[in-house]
Design a protein around this motif. Structure first.
Motif, PDB file in Angstrom:
ATOM      1  N   ALA A 333       0.857  -1.185   0.000  1.00 49.06           N
ATOM      2  CA  ALA A 333       0.000   0.000   0.000  1.00 49.06           C
ATOM      3  C   ALA A 333       0.896   1.239   0.000  1.00 49.06           C
ATOM      4  N   ALA A 334       0.282   2.390  -0.220  1.00 43.58           N
ATOM      5  CA  ALA A 334       0.970   3.688  -0.122  1.00 43.58           C
ATOM      6  C   ALA A 334       2.215   3.776  -1.000  1.00 43.58           C
ATOM      7  N   GLY A 335       2.172   3.111  -2.155  1.00 44.57           N
ATOM      8  CA  GLY A 335       3.277   3.209  -3.104  1.00 44.57           C
ATOM      9  C   GLY A 335       4.498   2.379  -2.770  1.00 44.57           C
ATOM     10  N   PHE A 336       4.388   1.473  -1.809  1.00 46.40           N
ATOM     11  CA  PHE A 336       5.539   0.679  -1.417  1.00 46.40           C
ATOM     12  C   PHE A 336       5.715  -0.551  -2.309  1.00 46.40           C
ATOM     13  N   GLU A 337       6.980  -0.906  -2.518  1.00 47.22           N
ATOM     14  CA  GLU A 337       7.346  -2.227  -3.022  1.00 47.22           C
ATOM     15  C   GLU A 337       7.745  -3.067  -1.812  1.00 47.22           C
ATOM     16  N   VAL A 338       7.437  -4.353  -1.877  1.00 47.49           N
ATOM     17  CA  VAL A 338       7.791  -5.254  -0.781  1.00 47.49           C
ATOM     18  C   VAL A 338       8.521  -6.456  -1.363  1.00 47.49           C
ATOM     19  N   ARG A 339       9.644  -6.807  -0.766  1.00 49.24           N
ATOM     20  CA  ARG A 339      10.310  -8.054  -1.161  1.00 49.24           C
ATOM     21  C   ARG A 339      10.938  -8.697   0.058  1.00 49.24           C
ATOM     22  N   ILE A 340      11.266  -9.964  -0.065  1.00 46.48           N
ATOM     23  CA  ILE A 340      11.862 -10.730   1.019  1.00 46.48           C
ATOM     24  C   ILE A 340      13.330 -10.982   0.696  1.00 46.48           C
ATOM     25  N   ASP A 341      14.199 -10.619   1.612  1.00 46.79           N
ATOM     26  CA  ASP A 341      15.634 -10.816   1.427  1.00 46.79           C
ATOM     27  C   ASP A 341      15.975 -12.296   1.572  1.00 46.79           C
ATOM     28  N   ARG A 342      16.911 -12.743   0.771  1.00 49.23           N
ATOM     29  CA  ARG A 342      17.416 -14.111   0.890  1.00 49.23           C
ATOM     30  C   ARG A 342      18.864 -14.039   1.332  1.00 49.23           C
ATOM     31  N   PRO A 343      19.311 -14.842   2.270  1.00 48.09           N
ATOM     32  CA  PRO A 343      18.566 -15.955   2.866  1.00 48.09           C
ATOM     33  C   PRO A 343      17.918 -15.626   4.211  1.00 48.09           C
ATOM     34  N   THR A 344      18.007 -14.380   4.660  1.00 54.13           N
ATOM     35  CA  THR A 344      17.567 -14.066   6.024  1.00 54.13           C
ATOM     36  C   THR A 344      16.059 -14.086   6.183  1.00 54.13           C
ATOM     37  N   GLY A 345      15.312 -13.863   5.101  1.00 51.66           N
ATOM     38  CA  GLY A 345      13.863 -13.773   5.195  1.00 51.66           C
ATOM     39  C   GLY A 345      13.374 -12.404   5.650  1.00 51.66           C
ATOM     40  N   ILE A 347      12.020  -8.667   5.728  1.00 51.14           N
ATOM     41  CA  ILE A 347      11.117  -7.876   4.890  1.00 51.14           C
ATOM     42  C   ILE A 347      11.806  -6.569   4.520  1.00 51.14           C
ATOM     43  N   LEU A 348      11.862  -6.277   3.215  1.00 47.53           N
ATOM     44  CA  LEU A 348      12.445  -5.037   2.711  1.00 47.53           C
ATOM     45  C   LEU A 348      11.364  -4.202   2.047  1.00 47.53           C
ATOM     46  N   LEU A 349      11.417  -2.894   2.242  1.00 52.95           N
ATOM     47  CA  LEU A 349      10.425  -1.978   1.685  1.00 52.95           C
ATOM     48  C   LEU A 349      11.123  -0.879   0.907  1.00 52.95           C
ATOM     49  N   ARG A 350      10.489  -0.452  -0.186  1.00 52.73           N
ATOM     50  CA  ARG A 350      11.026   0.671  -0.947  1.00 52.73           C
ATOM     51  C   ARG A 350       9.867   1.472  -1.520  1.00 52.73           C
ATOM     52  N   GLY A 351       9.959   2.791  -1.417  1.00 54.49           N
ATOM     53  CA  GLY A 351       8.892   3.622  -1.948  1.00 54.49           C
ATOM     54  C   GLY A 351       9.071   5.074  -1.560  1.00 54.49           C
ATOM     55  N   PRO A 352       8.221   5.936  -2.105  1.00 58.35           N
ATOM     56  CA  PRO A 352       8.365   7.381  -1.875  1.00 58.35           C
ATOM     57  C   PRO A 352       8.093   7.804  -0.445  1.00 58.35           C
ATOM     58  N   ASN A 353       7.477   6.931   0.359  1.00 54.91           N
ATOM     59  CA  ASN A 353       7.123   7.321   1.723  1.00 54.91           C
ATOM     60  C   ASN A 353       8.049   6.734   2.785  1.00 54.91           C
ATOM     61  N   THR A 354       9.153   6.107   2.341  1.00 49.49           N
ATOM     62  CA  THR A 354      10.166   5.690   3.298  1.00 49.49           C
ATOM     63  C   THR A 354      10.748   6.933   3.955  1.00 49.49           C
ATOM     64  N   MET A 355      11.046   6.864   5.222  1.00 48.89           N
ATOM     65  CA  MET A 355      11.542   8.021   5.966  1.00 48.89           C
ATOM     66  C   MET A 355      12.681   8.734   5.235  1.00 48.89           C
ATOM     67  N   LEU A 356      12.850  10.021   5.558  1.00 48.53           N
ATOM     68  CA  LEU A 356      13.981  10.770   5.025  1.00 48.53           C
ATOM     69  C   LEU A 356      15.288  10.271   5.645  1.00 48.53           C
ATOM     70  N   GLY A 357      15.202   9.819   6.880  1.00 48.30           N
ATOM     71  CA  GLY A 357      16.381   9.320   7.586  1.00 48.30           C
ATOM     72  C   GLY A 357      16.226   9.529   9.072  1.00 48.30           C
ATOM     73  N   TYR A 358      17.244   9.089   9.830  1.00 44.95           N
ATOM     74  CA  TYR A 358      17.253   9.281  11.271  1.00 44.95           C
ATOM     75  C   TYR A 358      17.928  10.607  11.609  1.00 44.95           C
ATOM     76  N   LEU A 359      17.351  11.329  12.536  1.00 45.98           N
ATOM     77  CA  LEU A 359      17.866  12.629  12.935  1.00 45.98           C
ATOM     78  C   LEU A 359      19.311  12.528  13.431  1.00 45.98           C
ATOM     79  N   ASP A 360      20.199  13.300  12.781  1.00 45.53           N
ATOM     80  CA  ASP A 360      21.604  13.408  13.201  1.00 45.53           C
ATOM     81  C   ASP A 360      22.295  12.055  13.329  1.00 45.53           C
TER      82      ASP A 360
END
Length: 498
Positions: A333-345, A347-360
Motif C-alpha cells: 500500500a501507499a506506493g511501497f514495493e515489498v520483497r523478502i531478502d534471501r537468505p535471512t527472510g 522484509i524489505l520496503l522501498r517507496g516514496p514514503n520511506t523516511m527521510l532518515g534518522y535525525l543526526d
C-alpha cells in the motif's frame, strides 16, 4: 491532492466546512482554531524550521497544536506519554526543540514539574495544558492573521513535517524524519483503503505521539473529512461508552484492545451497532479473534503492517476473506514495493514514503536504507503468489534450539488457537544442552484458566518438537508499549534474573 499539511487543512475547511471535525468544531471552525494556535506559536518565537516538542495525551489541544506547528512552518516532535521526565528530556534536547507544549498534572504525574526538576533549562517557549492555554492563545492576538497565512503558504512538500522517535525497545530511540508529502501520502492511502468519509466517526485510541495515531488517525481524518474523537487513556468501560454515545464507526487498535472489549463483562449493555470497521495488526492476530470481531461486533476487519520508518506498508482490502485477514498483513500500500531478502527472510520496503532518515544519525540511516533504497525492517516474513505478506517474526526475536531456527510468532500463533488464551508471548532462554529453548508467557481470558501441562500438550500436537516451549508462565498481563506490542526485552530481562 494537497502535499503539505497546511494545504490539506485549507482543503478540508472548504470541502467539509460544516462536517464535524473535532469536539464541537466543524472543519471550517477547525481551520480557524488552528490559525489561532499558529499565531500564538509565532508570538512565542517559533520560526520556520524550528522544532516543537509536544508531550501530552490525546486531546483537542494536541490536534490543534500539531496542525498549528505545520501551519507556522515548524516541525512537530511528539513525545511518548509513557516516558519519564528524564526520557522526555532526552528527546527534547536531541531534537533541538525551541518550544514545548506539555500537559500539567495527569494521572497523578505533573510532567512539567518533573522536567523542571530534571533540567537546569528548558526550551525558550513552554506552554502548559490546560493551565497556560488561554494565556498562550491571548498572546497570539498580536500576530496579524496575514502573517500566519503567509507562513502556511511558504511550507514546502519536502519540508520535515515531523520527527517521531522510535520506541527504543531494542536500544536508544532514534528520531525518524518525514516530509509533509510523505505524512500526507500514507494518510491518504490508509483513508482510501479504509473508505473513510465525512460520515465516519473515528475513535482514536492509538496515541497521537505514535505514527499510527498521528498519520493514520489525525491526518487520515483530515484528508477524508471523518470526525476525530480522541481518547486520552485506553479504558475499556470508557471505550464502550464512547462507541455507544458518539456512534463511533471506525476503531483501529492492537489485538489486545478487541479482546478486552469483547471479554468485558459489561459489553452487552452497550449499543455497538454503529461500528463498521476495525483495523488491527501485529505479528500474531489470532484467526479466532477475527471471527469473533466479525460475528460479535459486525465489523469489517482489516489487518495492516507498518513501522515508524514507513507507517503504512501493507494492508488488507475490504472484501478479503477471513483467512487472508487473519493470516496476513495484506499487500503493498501507499506506493511501497515489498520483497523478502534471501537468505535471512527479512522484509524489505522501498517507496516514496520511506523516511527521510534518522535525525543526526547518518550511520544508522545508511544501515537501515541500503544503496538501492530498500528499507531493512528487521522483521521476517514471506509473500504469497498474490503479494500478501505474512510476518513470521522479528529477526532479533528468533532463537536457535538444537541447531534449528525457531520463530516465536509461529509458536504464539499456535497458542492463539487455545480458546482460553487471551494473549501469549514466547522468548528464547539459555539452555545448557540445546543452546536455547522456548519459554511461553500466557494470559488467560477472563473467567478461564489453564495449567502448564495443558499448554504444553496443546503445543506438542501442533508443533515440531524443537518449537514446543520447555516452560510456561501464566500471567495476569504482559508488558506492552504504547502501540500495543509486547515488550519482549522486559520478559528476557526477567527470565535472565531468575
Amino acid at each position: 491532492m494537497p502535499s503539505t499539511i497546511p494545504a490539506a487543512l485549507s482543503r478540508a475547511a472548504g470541502r467539509f466546512a460544516s462536517a464535524p471535525a473535532l469536539g464541537r468544531l466543524t472543519y471550517g471552525q477547525l481551520a480557524g482554531e488552528v490559525r489561532r494556535v499558529a499565531r500564538a506559536l509565532i508570538a512565542g518565537g517559533l520560526r520556520p524550521g524550528d522544532r516543537l516538542a509536544l508531550w501530552a495525551p490525546n486531546s483537542v489541544e494536541w490536534v490543534l497544536t500539531a496542525l498549528a506547528v505545520s501551519c507556522a512552518g515548524g516541525t512537530l516532535v511528539p513525545v511518548n506519554t509513557r516516558f519519564t521526565a528524564v526520557e522526555a528530556l532526552d528527546v527534547i534536547r536531541r531534537s533541538g526543540a525551541r518550544g514545548l507544549v506539555v500537559i500539567g498534572p495527569f494521572l497523578g504525574v505533573d510532567r512539567l514539574a518533573g522536567l523542571r526538576a530534571a533540567a537546569a533549562s528548558l526550551p525558550e517557549m513552554v506552554v502548559s495544558i490546560p493551565r497556560g492555554w488561554a494565556g498562550f492563545l491571548a498572546r497570539g492576538e498580536a500576530v496579524p492573521d496575514a502573517e500566519a497565512g503567509a507562513r502556511a503558504e511558504r511550507v514546502s512538500p519536502d519540508d520535515v513535517a515531523d520527527i517521531l522517535f522510535t520506541s527504543g525497545t531494542t536500544g536508544r530511540s532514534k528520531g525518524v524524519m518525514s516530509a509533509h508529502r510523505q505524512s500526507l501520502a500514507v494518510a491518504e492511502a490508509w483513508a482510501g483503503i479504509a473508505g473513510l468519509h465525512p460520515g465516519d466517526r473515528y475513535l482514536v485510541v492509538n496515541p497521537f505521539f505514535h505514527s499510527f495515531g498521528l498519520k493514520a488517525g489525525i491526518l487520515a481524518c483530515l484528508v477524508s473529512g471523518a470526525t476525530i474523537v480522541p481518547q486520552a487513556v485506553f479504558d475499556v468501560p470508557r471505550v464502550l461508552e464512547l462507541i455507544a454515545a458518539e456512534r463511533i464507526t471506525v476503531l483501529p487498535g492492537p489485538p489486545t484492545l478487541y479482546t478486552s472489549l469483547l471479554d468485558h463483562p459489561e459489553a452487552g449493555r452497550y449499543d455497538l451497532s454503529s461500528l463498521r470497521l476495525a483495523v488491527t495488526g501485529a505479528a500474531t492476530v489470532p484467526p479466532a479473534l477475527v471471527e469473533r470481531m466479525r460475528a460479535e461486533l459486525g465489523v469489517e476487519v482489516l489487518t495492516a503492517y507498518g513501522l515508524t520508518e514507513a507507517v503504512v506498508a501493507t494492508m488488507c482490502r475490504p472484501g478479503d476473506d477471513a483467512a487472508i485477514v487473519a493470516e496476513t498483513s495484506g499487500r503493498a500500500a501507499a506506493g511501497f514495493e515489498v520483497r523478502i531478502d534471501r537468505p535471512t527472510g527479512e522484509i524489505l520496503l522501498r517507496g516514496p514514503n520511506t523516511m527521510l532518515g534518522y535525525l543526526d544519525d547518518p550511520v544508522a540511516t545508511a544501515e537501515a536504507i541500503d544503496a538501492d533504497g530498500w528499507l531493512h525492517t528487521g522483521d521476517v516474513g514471506r509473500l504469497d503468489e498474490h503479494g500478501y505478506l505474512t510476518i513470521t517474526d522479528r529477526l532479533k526475536d528468533m532463537y536457535i534450539c538444537g541447531g534449528f531456527n525457531v520463530y516465536p510468532a509461529e509458536v504464539e500463533r499456535a497458542l492463539a488457537g487455545l480458546p482460553q488464551v487471551a494473549e501469549a508471548a514466547v522468548i528464547g532462554v539459555p539452555d545448557r544442552r540445546l543452546g536455547e529453548v522456548g519459554k511461553a508467557f500466557v494470559v488467560c481470558r477472563p473467567g478461564h484458566s489453564l495449567a502448564e501441562t495443558e499448554v504444553l500438550a496443546f503445543c506438542r500436537g501442533r508443533l515440531a518438537g524443537y518449537k514446543v516451549p520447555r516452560a510456561v508462565e501464566l500471567r495476569a498481563e504482559l508488558p506492552h508499549n504504547a502501540s500495543g506490542k509486547v515488550l519482549k526485552y522486559l520478559l528476557r530481562t526477567e527470565a535472565a534474573d531468575v
